[in-house]
Write a protein that holds these residues in place. Structure first.
Motif, PDB file in Angstrom:
ATOM      1  N   ASP A   1       0.796  -1.234   0.000  1.00  0.00           N
ATOM      2  CA  ASP A   1       0.000   0.000   0.000  1.00  0.00           C
ATOM      3  C   ASP A   1       0.831   1.287   0.000  1.00  0.00           C
ATOM      4  O   ASP A   1       0.488   2.261   0.646  1.00  0.00           O
ATOM      5  CB  ASP A   1      -1.063   0.012   1.116  1.00  0.00           C
ATOM      6  CG  ASP A   1      -0.537   0.068   2.540  1.00  0.00           C
ATOM      7  OD1 ASP A   1       0.636   0.399   2.760  1.00  0.00           O
ATOM      8  OD2 ASP A   1      -1.316  -0.227   3.446  1.00  0.00           O
TER       9      ASP A   1
ATOM     10  N   THR B   1      -5.431  -8.362  -1.333  1.00  0.00           N
ATOM     11  CA  THR B   1      -5.345  -7.114  -0.585  1.00  0.00           C
ATOM     12  C   THR B   1      -6.763  -6.583  -0.427  1.00  0.00           C
ATOM     13  O   THR B   1      -7.609  -6.772  -1.306  1.00  0.00           O
ATOM     14  CB  THR B   1      -4.452  -6.080  -1.299  1.00  0.00           C
ATOM     15  OG1 THR B   1      -4.949  -5.843  -2.617  1.00  0.00           O
ATOM     16  CG2 THR B   1      -3.008  -6.577  -1.380  1.00  0.00           C
TER      17      THR B   1
ATOM     18  N   GLY C   1      -7.193  -1.768  -3.843  1.00  0.00           N
ATOM     19  CA  GLY C   1      -6.915  -3.153  -3.511  1.00  0.00           C
ATOM     20  C   GLY C   1      -7.177  -4.067  -4.699  1.00  0.00           C
ATOM     21  O   GLY C   1      -7.517  -3.610  -5.796  1.00  0.00           O
TER      22      GLY C   1
ATOM     23  N   ASP D   1      -4.305  -0.663  -0.892  1.00  0.00           N
ATOM     24  CA  ASP D   1      -3.287  -1.036  -1.874  1.00  0.00           C
ATOM     25  C   ASP D   1      -3.608  -0.439  -3.232  1.00  0.00           C
ATOM     26  O   ASP D   1      -4.770  -0.311  -3.618  1.00  0.00           O
ATOM     27  CB  ASP D   1      -3.188  -2.556  -1.960  1.00  0.00           C
ATOM     28  CG  ASP D   1      -2.540  -3.133  -0.727  1.00  0.00           C
ATOM     29  OD1 ASP D   1      -1.311  -3.258  -0.727  1.00  0.00           O
ATOM     30  OD2 ASP D   1      -3.269  -3.434   0.240  1.00  0.00           O
TER      31      ASP D   1
ATOM     32  N   ALA E   1      -6.534   3.711  -5.299  1.00  0.00           N
ATOM     33  CA  ALA E   1      -6.129   2.803  -4.229  1.00  0.00           C
ATOM     34  C   ALA E   1      -7.355   1.964  -3.892  1.00  0.00           C
ATOM     35  O   ALA E   1      -8.159   2.340  -3.056  1.00  0.00           O
ATOM     36  CB  ALA E   1      -5.625   3.587  -3.023  1.00  0.00           C
TER      37      ALA E   1
END
Length: 140
Positions: free
Chosen positions: A75, A124, A118, A96, A116
């Motif tokens: 991340d 994630t 994931g 992440d 962001a």
């Protein structure tokens, strides 16, 4: 994958490599991704050691030679100098960033944007953030 949840080979598990397309020579090669969110039995080590984690997503290069990428499983959005391979900046994301950043210009400012969010396959957490960073103006 063994019971520990770690990969069955020694690190690095992911990396960045710069190649001169004219000479086809490797300019630099380095692990990419830290052990912060990885560890045996799924327990994050929180160690800032660059072990090179699995990656999913690309990067973008600015005109000044900064390569922005957040494809590792830790991340973190990073800026890497394309001439040396050295990390010159990093920022922890709220999730992440297994996505390719985007760069654009607005009112004379260069902006880097990353989703962001994931990634299910990378295991994630799935989130829903879009984050923008304004790069400092070039000095004369």
């Amino acid at each position: 994958m063994p019971l520990t949840g770690l990969l069955c080979k020694k690190p690095p598990y992911g990396g960045l490599t710069a190649i001169d397309l004219n000479t086809r020579k490797v300019l630099w090669d380095r692990p990419f991704g830290s052990a912060r969110k990885n560890g045996p039995f799924g327990i994050p080590s929180m160690l800032p050691v660059d072990i090179g984690t699995p990656n999913n997503g690309g990067g973008v290069v600015t005109a000044s030679g900064l390569f922005f990428i957040a494809a590792a499983t830790d991340d973190i959005l990073r800026a890497v100098d394309i001439r040396t391979g050295k990390e010159v900046w990093q920022e922890k994301l709220p999730a992440d960033g297994q996505a390719t950043p985007m760069i654009y210009e607005a009112n004379g400012l260069q902006i880097v944007v990353i989703n962001a969010g994931g990634h299910d396959f990378m295991e994630t957490p799935i989130r829903d953030y879009f984050i923008a960073y304004a790069l400092p103006a070039a000095s004369n």
